[in-house]
Design a protein around this motif. Sequence first.
Motif, mmCIF file in Angstrom:
data_model
loop_
_atom_site.group_PDB
_atom_site.id
_atom_site.type_symbol
_atom_site.label_atom_id
_atom_site.label_comp_id
_atom_site.label_asym_id
_atom_site.label_seq_id
_atom_site.Cartn_x
_atom_site.Cartn_y
_atom_site.Cartn_z
ATOM 1 N N LEU A 152 7.122 -14.979 10.609
ATOM 2 C CA LEU A 152 7.102 -13.882 12.164
ATOM 3 C C LEU A 152 6.989 -15.037 12.791
ATOM 4 C CD1 LEU A 152 3.609 -13.289 11.112
ATOM 5 C CD2 LEU A 152 5.440 -11.970 11.248
ATOM 6 N N SER A 153 8.303 -15.421 12.784
ATOM 7 C CA SER A 153 9.186 -17.349 13.989
ATOM 8 C C SER A 153 9.709 -16.460 15.152
ATOM 9 C CB SER A 153 9.778 -17.948 13.197
ATOM 10 O OG SER A 153 11.442 -17.266 12.718
ATOM 11 N N GLN A 154 10.129 -15.443 15.249
ATOM 12 C CA GLN A 154 10.852 -14.350 16.365
ATOM 13 C C GLN A 154 9.377 -14.091 17.188
ATOM 14 O OE1 GLN A 154 9.410 -11.815 14.320
ATOM 15 N NE2 GLN A 154 11.002 -12.604 13.572
ATOM 16 N N GLY A 155 10.656 -14.101 18.443
ATOM 17 C CA GLY A 155 9.880 -13.032 19.150
ATOM 18 C C GLY A 155 9.829 -11.402 19.119
ATOM 19 N N GLY A 156 9.135 -10.843 20.098
ATOM 20 C CA GLY A 156 9.243 -9.566 19.986
ATOM 21 C C GLY A 156 9.289 -8.311 21.025
ATOM 22 N N GLU A 157 9.373 -7.369 20.451
ATOM 23 C CA GLU A 157 10.147 -6.207 21.022
ATOM 24 C C GLU A 157 9.026 -6.076 22.845
ATOM 25 O OE1 GLU A 157 8.317 -4.567 17.313
ATOM 26 O OE2 GLU A 157 9.868 -5.836 18.167
ATOM 27 N N PHE A 158 7.986 -6.624 22.375
ATOM 28 C CA PHE A 158 6.356 -6.349 23.142
ATOM 29 C C PHE A 158 6.756 -6.911 23.825
ATOM 30 C CE2 PHE A 158 3.975 -3.709 20.413
ATOM 31 C CZ PHE A 158 3.763 -2.284 21.494
ATOM 32 N N GLY A 159 7.476 -8.463 23.918
ATOM 33 C CA GLY A 159 8.590 -9.745 25.389
ATOM 34 C C GLY A 159 8.756 -9.048 25.947
ATOM 35 N N PHE A 160 9.660 -7.874 26.675
ATOM 36 C CA PHE A 160 10.267 -7.239 26.962
ATOM 37 C C PHE A 160 9.424 -6.741 28.148
ATOM 38 C CE2 PHE A 160 13.966 -7.611 23.516
ATOM 39 C CZ PHE A 160 14.579 -8.002 24.137
ATOM 40 N N VAL A 161 8.242 -5.948 27.303
ATOM 41 C CA VAL A 161 7.249 -5.490 28.147
ATOM 42 C C VAL A 161 6.647 -5.707 28.971
ATOM 43 C CG1 VAL A 161 5.182 -3.955 27.945
ATOM 44 C CG2 VAL A 161 7.059 -3.657 26.176
ATOM 45 N N LEU A 162 6.003 -6.893 28.549
ATOM 46 C CA LEU A 162 5.106 -8.044 29.260
ATOM 47 C C LEU A 162 5.859 -9.025 30.382
ATOM 48 C CD1 LEU A 162 2.562 -9.172 26.212
ATOM 49 C CD2 LEU A 162 2.600 -7.690 28.362
ATOM 50 N N PHE A 163 7.674 -9.295 29.771
ATOM 51 C CA PHE A 163 7.861 -9.759 30.873
ATOM 52 C C PHE A 163 8.190 -9.459 32.386
ATOM 53 C CE2 PHE A 163 10.489 -12.311 27.440
ATOM 54 C CZ PHE A 163 9.228 -13.906 27.399
ATOM 55 N N ALA A 164 8.916 -7.383 32.054
ATOM 56 C CA ALA A 164 7.918 -6.504 33.057
ATOM 57 C C ALA A 164 7.268 -6.897 33.732
ATOM 58 C CB ALA A 164 8.563 -5.330 32.595
ATOM 59 N N GLN A 165 6.034 -6.809 32.899
ATOM 60 C CA GLN A 165 4.596 -6.610 34.156
ATOM 61 C C GLN A 165 4.940 -8.022 34.722
ATOM 62 O OE1 GLN A 165 2.123 -4.451 33.161
ATOM 63 N NE2 GLN A 165 3.024 -3.286 32.801
ATOM 64 N N ALA A 166 4.725 -9.431 33.949
ATOM 65 C CA ALA A 166 4.441 -10.541 34.881
ATOM 66 C C ALA A 166 5.795 -11.156 36.002
ATOM 67 C CB ALA A 166 5.589 -11.292 34.200
ATOM 68 N N SER B 179 -1.405 -11.474 39.117
ATOM 69 C CA SER B 179 -0.641 -11.430 39.749
ATOM 70 C C SER B 179 -0.300 -11.963 40.761
ATOM 71 C CB SER B 179 -1.172 -10.680 40.271
ATOM 72 O OG SER B 179 0.339 -9.423 40.579
ATOM 73 N N ARG B 180 0.432 -12.347 41.220
ATOM 74 C CA ARG B 180 0.795 -13.094 43.215
ATOM 75 C C ARG B 180 1.202 -11.800 44.233
ATOM 76 N NH1 ARG B 180 4.379 -18.024 40.866
ATOM 77 N NH2 ARG B 180 3.217 -19.411 39.666
ATOM 78 N N ASN B 181 1.131 -10.503 43.295
ATOM 79 C CA ASN B 181 1.711 -9.324 44.359
ATOM 80 C C ASN B 181 0.877 -9.031 45.454
ATOM 81 O OD1 ASN B 181 2.726 -7.135 45.067
ATOM 82 N ND2 ASN B 181 3.497 -6.876 43.327
ATOM 83 N N PRO B 182 1.605 -9.218 46.243
ATOM 84 C CA PRO B 182 0.078 -8.466 47.653
ATOM 85 C C PRO B 182 -0.574 -7.118 47.030
ATOM 86 C CG PRO B 182 2.113 -9.202 48.320
ATOM 87 C CD PRO B 182 2.081 -9.166 46.714
ATOM 88 N N ALA B 183 0.565 -6.270 46.810
ATOM 89 C CA ALA B 183 0.179 -4.585 46.418
ATOM 90 C C ALA B 183 -1.298 -4.669 44.929
ATOM 91 C CB ALA B 183 0.643 -3.634 45.536
ATOM 92 N N ASP B 184 -1.022 -5.509 43.980
ATOM 93 C CA ASP B 184 -2.066 -6.097 42.901
ATOM 94 C C ASP B 184 -3.538 -6.764 43.632
ATOM 95 O OD1 ASP B 184 -0.918 -4.327 41.536
ATOM 96 O OD2 ASP B 184 0.209 -6.638 40.401
ATOM 97 N N ALA B 185 -3.272 -7.597 44.602
ATOM 98 C CA ALA B 185 -4.519 -8.366 45.123
ATOM 99 C C ALA B 185 -5.097 -7.348 46.219
ATOM 100 C CB ALA B 185 -3.580 -9.523 46.352
ATOM 101 N N GLY B 186 -4.434 -6.039 46.440
ATOM 102 C CA GLY B 186 -5.681 -5.512 47.230
ATOM 103 C C GLY B 186 -5.540 -4.418 47.035
ATOM 104 N N GLN C 279 6.472 -7.845 37.454
ATOM 105 C CA GLN C 279 6.023 -6.814 38.562
ATOM 106 C C GLN C 279 4.638 -8.370 39.608
ATOM 107 O OE1 GLN C 279 5.361 -3.606 36.608
ATOM 108 N NE2 GLN C 279 7.390 -3.123 36.161
ATOM 109 N N ALA C 280 4.349 -8.947 38.801
ATOM 110 C CA ALA C 280 3.147 -9.515 39.450
ATOM 111 C C ALA C 280 3.937 -10.451 40.050
ATOM 112 C CB ALA C 280 2.035 -10.226 38.287
ATOM 113 N N MET C 281 5.264 -10.554 40.215
ATOM 114 C CA MET C 281 5.415 -11.468 41.231
ATOM 115 C C MET C 281 4.857 -13.013 40.376
ATOM 116 S SD MET C 281 5.454 -10.542 45.033
ATOM 117 C CE MET C 281 6.082 -9.120 45.858
ATOM 118 N N LEU C 282 5.210 -13.367 38.954
ATOM 119 C CA LEU C 282 5.086 -14.423 38.271
ATOM 120 C C LEU C 282 6.136 -15.635 38.382
ATOM 121 C CD1 LEU C 282 2.135 -13.141 36.453
ATOM 122 C CD2 LEU C 282 1.621 -14.727 38.298
#
Length: 583
Positions: free
Chosen positions: A335-349, A173-180, A351-354
């Motif tokens: 199994l070649s497609q992306g999945g629903e958890f991708g949206f969850v992890l993109f939101a996490q990324a 994460s590059r988010n200052p809130a996470d760094a703190g 928020q982490a300012m990645l």
Amino acid sequence: MAEHASLLHDGFLLLGFALVFVLLFRRLGLGATLGYLVAGAVIGPQVLGLVGGAEQKLGIAELGITLLLFLVGLELNPSRLWRMKRDILGLGLLQVTACGLAVAVMIGLTTEFSWAAALALGLPLALSSTAQVLPMLQSAGRLRTPFGERAFAILLFQDLSIIPLITIIAAMSRNPADAGGPPGWLLAFYTIGALVGLIAAGRFIIRPLFRLIGNLGEREMFVVAALFTVMASAAVMEALGLSTALGAFVAGVMLADSPYRHELEADVEPFRSILLGLFFLAVGMMLNLQAIADRPLFVISMAIGLITIKAGIVFLIALAFRMPWRGALALGLLLSQGGEFGFVLFAQAQQAMLIAPDAASLFGAVVTLSMATTPFLMMATRRFRQEAEVTKGTRAGPQPDGASAIIVGFGRFGQGVSQMLLASNIPVTMVDTDIEMIDVAASFGAKVYFGDGTRLDLLRQAGAGDAEMIFFCIDGDQITPEFVEAVHNAFPAAAIYIRAYDRRALIQLKGTPANAVVREVLESAVRMARIALGDAGISEEAINRAEDMFRAHDRERLKLQVEAGDVRAARDRIITEPQAAPG
């Protein structure tokens, strides 16, 4: 009053559009997830603009992810995990690691994203869509085959990998809130302490609580207690600055081997379905369609690259695990497609300012496009798979009708059982999931209700609480020892009778509370042999002697197989040579 009216207005529109698009996409074979995403995009501010406040709705809808991980934890029964350990830890670990790193390298080399951003995007894209793949396997009748078991093992490991992937993104994460926040060693200490505390709470507080509720017969309190367990576990983790998803997951694991597992699944599933649907609606509303429209070639090329890389890597891994090349190719495409958890992890990324919001929208579109290709890729593998036709429709659920017996499965076996019971003046409630069979039965005057009889809530709705007998007459090995235990605990007054598909099923179900487990073809095989021997001029005495010999060998062999837990045991008791009559 205005806020209340706005809530009703938004809820009416969201559910209405979701209903239309999910039914349409299901009908087209594209899956419910895509239906929710498209419905959210259409109703959102960038198309029709009928509903706003996607960010606030997403905050509520993330409870759906929490409940989903709770249900994933409930699936982790130790005996099942041990049986599938090689495929889960081998196939699953290799697939997630190899596909995630390969896709991250592709993104890093072909775009201007930093390597941290490429990793935050590539690792989530390694995950496939459980919500799309499992219904496809079920509709094709392949979920419980070796092919389906391996696909499920990979999907299960992918679900488990959510927690470490969230941790990896948080660490970058590059988010200052996470760094703190607290240092890593302290977070690790918090995590271990929280896990130990949750496991202890599950054993000494939650299980006794469910036992008390069960003894009191307070059915609705199971729902309250289940939701309390999930929310309390997630809240503890949030208070410590840890992943709420990890808390819900641990709550599921600590109850996975409890007798209340199936009841909990039945109670939580409706809330999970609704909130997860709302989550995908909110994601669809937040997609930046203009950014996607400005770079359509980027989205298409990334989707093609994702599908090619994942299909190729899964194909090679499956070959290394000695799968036939046709099955390995089918598994790779499945199994070649992306999945629903991708949206969850993109939101996490995000928020982490990645990654920027536009990048999250672009790669959300990549996941969506790759998911849309899966049904067509499955058509390309048709010759490798035997797809069963499924007639879709809606039927009324089962009603008790004062029945003394419930029959789950109205195929040829269940029909015979039901007619014998009815001929003995015993009222019967019959349940099946085959729409065509239900319609045929109705044309002959038989009333069969639509429903999945392996769900405890549906059995209860059908009157299992007052039934004297419950018959499971369904195909395959859907009835597990854990399920029989759960049915017995839920309906202790009912005698349980099970149709066993073969010796393996019979061996597996030995020692369960079932009153009888019957092999479906044994008696008919003996009957045919007796008729043929009689036609060949063999005396009645000799025929009886042959039957007695066969049954004695079969009983002894079965006893030794049960003791060894191996269907290959006591092979010397199989009659393979002509037997001389005793002198």
